[in-house]
Design an enzyme around this catalytic site. Sequence first.
Site, PDB file in Angstrom:
ATOM      1  N   GLU A 239      25.000 -20.187  42.285  1.00  0.00           N
ATOM      2  CA  GLU A 239      25.499 -19.430  43.436  1.00  0.00           C
ATOM      3  C   GLU A 239      26.210 -18.167  42.981  1.00  0.00           C
ATOM      4  O   GLU A 239      26.004 -17.082  43.547  1.00  0.00           O
ATOM      5  CB  GLU A 239      26.470 -20.291  44.257  1.00  0.00           C
ATOM      6  CG  GLU A 239      25.884 -21.610  44.727  1.00  0.00           C
ATOM      7  CD  GLU A 239      26.212 -22.772  43.801  1.00  0.00           C
ATOM      8  OE1 GLU A 239      26.579 -23.835  44.309  1.00  0.00           O
ATOM      9  OE2 GLU A 239      26.095 -22.588  42.567  1.00  0.00           O
TER      10      GLU A 239
ATOM     11  N   ALA B 138       2.571 -41.440  20.197  1.00  0.00           N
ATOM     12  CA  ALA B 138       1.185 -40.989  20.047  1.00  0.00           C
ATOM     13  C   ALA B 138       0.333 -42.196  19.685  1.00  0.00           C
ATOM     14  O   ALA B 138       0.760 -43.068  18.927  1.00  0.00           O
ATOM     15  CB  ALA B 138       1.079 -39.918  18.961  1.00  0.00           C
TER      16      ALA B 138
ATOM     17  N   ARG C 130      11.937 -31.907  21.641  1.00  0.00           N
ATOM     18  CA  ARG C 130      13.135 -32.247  20.862  1.00  0.00           C
ATOM     19  C   ARG C 130      14.211 -31.185  21.011  1.00  0.00           C
ATOM     20  O   ARG C 130      15.400 -31.495  21.090  1.00  0.00           O
ATOM     21  CB  ARG C 130      12.780 -32.383  19.378  1.00  0.00           C
ATOM     22  CG  ARG C 130      12.040 -33.641  18.993  1.00  0.00           C
ATOM     23  CD  ARG C 130      11.724 -33.590  17.502  1.00  0.00           C
ATOM     24  NE  ARG C 130      11.042 -34.771  16.998  1.00  0.00           N
ATOM     25  CZ  ARG C 130      10.609 -34.901  15.762  1.00  0.00           C
ATOM     26  NH1 ARG C 130      10.783 -33.908  14.887  1.00  0.00           N
ATOM     27  NH2 ARG C 130       9.993 -36.007  15.376  1.00  0.00           N
TER      28      ARG C 130
ATOM     29  N   THR D 192      11.587 -47.479  11.767  1.00  0.00           N
ATOM     30  CA  THR D 192      10.987 -46.142  11.699  1.00  0.00           C
ATOM     31  C   THR D 192      11.585 -45.337  10.558  1.00  0.00           C
ATOM     32  O   THR D 192      10.890 -44.604   9.855  1.00  0.00           O
ATOM     33  CB  THR D 192      11.187 -45.407  13.033  1.00  0.00           C
ATOM     34  OG1 THR D 192      10.541 -46.145  14.082  1.00  0.00           O
ATOM     35  CG2 THR D 192      10.601 -44.004  12.992  1.00  0.00           C
TER      36      THR D 192
ATOM     37  N   ASP E 168       8.842 -44.234   7.995  1.00  0.00           N
ATOM     38  CA  ASP E 168       8.401 -42.846   8.132  1.00  0.00           C
ATOM     39  C   ASP E 168       9.351 -41.819   7.519  1.00  0.00           C
ATOM     40  O   ASP E 168       8.970 -40.668   7.344  1.00  0.00           O
ATOM     41  CB  ASP E 168       8.210 -42.503   9.616  1.00  0.00           C
ATOM     42  CG  ASP E 168       7.116 -43.332  10.272  1.00  0.00           C
ATOM     43  OD1 ASP E 168       6.301 -43.924   9.535  1.00  0.00           O
ATOM     44  OD2 ASP E 168       7.085 -43.395  11.514  1.00  0.00           O
TER      45      ASP E 168
ATOM     46  N   GLY F  79       9.587 -47.282  17.055  1.00  0.00           N
ATOM     47  CA  GLY F  79       8.483 -48.206  16.959  1.00  0.00           C
ATOM     48  C   GLY F  79       8.384 -49.116  18.168  1.00  0.00           C
ATOM     49  O   GLY F  79       9.182 -49.028  19.111  1.00  0.00           O
TER      50      GLY F  79
ATOM     51  N   LEU G 260      11.035 -49.505  21.549  1.00  0.00           N
ATOM     52  CA  LEU G 260      10.426 -49.074  22.811  1.00  0.00           C
ATOM     53  C   LEU G 260      10.283 -50.259  23.764  1.00  0.00           C
ATOM     54  O   LEU G 260      10.559 -50.145  24.965  1.00  0.00           O
ATOM     55  CB  LEU G 260       9.055 -48.439  22.559  1.00  0.00           C
ATOM     56  CG  LEU G 260       9.064 -47.004  22.016  1.00  0.00           C
ATOM     57  CD1 LEU G 260       7.650 -46.564  21.674  1.00  0.00           C
ATOM     58  CD2 LEU G 260       9.669 -46.037  23.033  1.00  0.00           C
TER      59      LEU G 260
END
Length: 377
Positions: A60, A162, A192, A204, A208, A303, A307
Amino acid sequence: MQAEHQFDSDESIMRYAIELAAKGFGTAEPNPLVGAVIVTPQRHFVAAGYHQRCGEAHAEAAALQQAGEAARGNDLFVTLEPCSHTGRTPPCADAVIRAGIRRVVAGCQDPAPWVAGKGLQKLRDAGIAVECGCCEAEAGELIAPFRKRVTEQLPWVHAKWAMTLDGRIAADSGHSQWISGADSRAIVHELRGRMDAIITGAGTVRGDDPLLTARPPGPRTPLRVVLDSTGQSLHEQSQLVTSRDQGPVLVCVSARCEEDRRSHLRQLGLEVLDTSGDTQVCLTEVLQELARRELTHVLLEAGPGLLGTAFDARLVDEVHVFVAPKIVGGSSRASAVGGHGLQQIPGGSVLHQAKHRACGTDLLIEGRMIRLPQENS
């Protein structure tokens, strides 16, 4: 938009304000996304603005500044009720009154308990005509992440993964790089860069060794959060440790983590959060802590276990799924989402506002989660 532009309806004005508001994603938080448009009583465009950055002018105020004296006697359309309190900036309701606006049309009421209708009432008390509820569903969707944080004390949770055409997230050997292509990975980095935090699990980190940074950097530097009950997944050579100058790292541990280990993690330059779990770290407890820190958007890059936990607990609000035109085969690897899962296949889509687009040779499917009936879980 040109000054001579005339809108054909109140709804078209509000939808333009919503379109403007969305530009603040990743910079306006922890404040809500808000857009504002000033028009004449005949709906001719006068000025517009949106909340660009926390601590700077609200929508505003930005629109009123652009309009100057031309705001007097005209109408203000704003996606969210003008605030009536002094926070990082002065009350917008006061600025609207001083500017001589004759009519205010709000998309929806502010869900924050410190506003919650007080701004609209202040405008009415000043003799300004006030309407609320124009494009209310769309305006409500716009501030859904903010609403969740201030009313449920939880951040808005994005889940990303993915997978191949046959639903695989890795080969039987464990090899998983790269399922998605370069175009998809660029979108992940952009996402991200608009997050307040990125959450992953110990598995993970071990498998990874992720960085979890946005490359190139985005408008936000996300807090990188690791759920690790024992604190053993990180060491001196872990990328999360060696890149701590690129963004903070929070390690969430349970009572299983020994004090010597906690001290070692802190010596590595990492923040350690002691959670109440005896053997496991409770995801909900971690999310509540992030909301307490005023973090609005968090991304789950994890992983199947983590999830699955998030989906089972109905904590996921939005998904970003990349499907690559690859087939791996085999039957020993887990699906992208673990956990207990549903007892029945849903009759329809579980996504609201579902959309898909090509990312090179990949397909990106995105949408907000629809809350399924409890008996299906």
